[in-house]
Design a protein around this motif. Structure first.
Motif, short mmCIF file in Angstrom:
data_model
loop_
_atom_site.label_atom_id
_atom_site.label_comp_id
_atom_site.label_asym_id
_atom_site.label_seq_id
_atom_site.Cartn_x
_atom_site.Cartn_y
_atom_site.Cartn_z
N GLN A 80 -38.81 29.46 -26.59
CA GLN A 80 -39.99 28.93 -27.28
C GLN A 80 -41.01 28.56 -26.20
O GLN A 80 -41.22 27.40 -25.87
N TRP A 81 -41.64 29.59 -25.65
CA TRP A 81 -42.48 29.44 -24.47
C TRP A 81 -43.71 28.58 -24.72
O TRP A 81 -44.09 27.77 -23.86
N ALA A 82 -44.34 28.72 -25.87
CA ALA A 82 -45.53 27.91 -26.16
C ALA A 82 -45.18 26.43 -26.23
O ALA A 82 -45.94 25.58 -25.75
N GLY A 83 -44.04 26.11 -26.79
CA GLY A 83 -43.61 24.72 -26.86
C GLY A 83 -43.34 24.14 -25.48
O GLY A 83 -43.71 23.00 -25.19
N ALA A 117 -46.59 23.44 -23.71
CA ALA A 117 -47.27 22.26 -24.24
C ALA A 117 -46.77 20.96 -23.59
O ALA A 117 -47.47 19.94 -23.64
N LEU A 118 -45.60 20.97 -22.97
CA LEU A 118 -45.07 19.79 -22.29
C LEU A 118 -45.64 19.63 -20.88
O LEU A 118 -45.51 18.57 -20.27
N LEU A 119 -46.24 20.69 -20.37
CA LEU A 119 -46.75 20.71 -19.00
C LEU A 119 -48.22 20.32 -18.94
O LEU A 119 -49.01 20.73 -19.81
N HIS A 120 -48.58 19.57 -17.92
CA HIS A 120 -49.99 19.29 -17.66
C HIS A 120 -50.68 20.64 -17.42
O HIS A 120 -50.10 21.53 -16.78
N GLN A 173 -52.74 21.60 -15.31
CA GLN A 173 -52.78 21.91 -13.88
C GLN A 173 -51.45 21.65 -13.19
O GLN A 173 -51.39 21.44 -11.97
N ALA A 174 -50.36 21.69 -13.93
CA ALA A 174 -49.04 21.46 -13.34
C ALA A 174 -48.73 22.50 -12.27
O ALA A 174 -49.33 23.58 -12.25
N SER A 175 -47.81 22.16 -11.39
CA SER A 175 -47.33 23.14 -10.40
C SER A 175 -45.81 23.09 -10.37
O SER A 175 -45.19 22.07 -10.67
N CYS A 176 -45.23 24.23 -10.03
CA CYS A 176 -43.78 24.35 -9.89
C CYS A 176 -43.50 25.03 -8.56
O CYS A 176 -44.04 26.11 -8.28
N ASP A 230 -48.78 27.88 -10.23
CA ASP A 230 -49.78 26.89 -10.62
C ASP A 230 -50.21 27.07 -12.06
O ASP A 230 -50.35 28.20 -12.54
N GLY A 231 -50.43 25.94 -12.71
CA GLY A 231 -50.89 25.92 -14.09
C GLY A 231 -49.74 26.07 -15.07
O GLY A 231 -48.76 26.75 -14.79
N ALA A 232 -49.87 25.41 -16.21
CA ALA A 232 -48.80 25.45 -17.21
C ALA A 232 -48.47 26.89 -17.62
O ALA A 232 -47.30 27.26 -17.71
N ALA A 233 -49.50 27.70 -17.84
CA ALA A 233 -49.27 29.09 -18.26
C ALA A 233 -48.54 29.88 -17.18
O ALA A 233 -47.65 30.67 -17.48
N GLY A 234 -48.89 29.67 -15.92
CA GLY A 234 -48.23 30.39 -14.82
C GLY A 234 -46.76 30.02 -14.67
O GLY A 234 -45.92 30.87 -14.40
N ILE A 235 -46.45 28.75 -14.86
CA ILE A 235 -45.06 28.28 -14.75
C ILE A 235 -44.22 28.92 -15.85
O ILE A 235 -43.14 29.43 -15.60
N VAL A 236 -44.73 28.89 -17.06
CA VAL A 236 -43.98 29.45 -18.18
C VAL A 236 -43.88 30.96 -18.05
O VAL A 236 -42.84 31.56 -18.33
#
Length: 147
Positions: free
Chosen positions: A24-27, A30-33, A35-38, A48-54
């Motif tokens: 459930q990638w969208a969910g 949604a938990l990530l800032h 501008q989050a980074s992993c 970088d970024g919630a979309a990039g992490i997922v």
């Protein structure tokens, strides 16, 4: 730890892993800032970024199962998780440090490794014993129980 914890940070990290397991990638995003980074420390990569992490996790070749083995609150804004991922007869483990910015997961630092045979030079050392692989079933990863 056998039950879903009540601590909000532990629940958020548990839900994150449960959503990954459920694909459930969208969910999860949604938990990530936004501008989050992993950081994957072993391979020296940063996403970088919630979309990039997922995206990097969604793109991983299918056939894997996540087992959430441990969750620990390390500080008011920091949670540690230990997961095992089984795929195609192999096992991988990750210690992940989740840092929060309010309710958002803002940064994840992950240390991934896989099961390997010990090097030959340690074979004759006194006190050395091979241990069985960590096969704990872990906590439930039903997203509804973590939400």
């Amino acid at each position: 730890m056998s039950a879903v914890p009540t601590d909000p940070g532990l629940r958020r990290v548990g839900l994150f892993w449960a959503l990954y397991q459920a694909r459930q990638w969208a969910g999860a995003e949604a938990l990530l800032h936004p501008q989050a980074s992993c950081r994957w420390r072993v391979t020296r990569e940063r996403f970088d970024g919630a979309a990039g992490i997922v995206q990097v996790n969604a793109a991983y070749p299918e056939g894997w199962t996540i087992y959430l083995l441990e969750l620990h609150r390390l500080a008011p804004d920091l949670v540690l998780s230990l997961v095992r991922v089984d795929q195609g007869g192999r096992s991988f483990w990750a210690h992940s440090h989740f840092r929060f910015d309010e309710e958002w997961i803002a940064q994840i630092d992950e240390y991934w490794c896989d099961a390997a045979e010990p090097p030959a030079w340690r074979a004759g050392l006194s006190g050395r014993t091979l241990i069985p692989a960590d096969a704990r079933p872990g906590l439930t990863l039903d997203p509804a129980l973590w939400a």
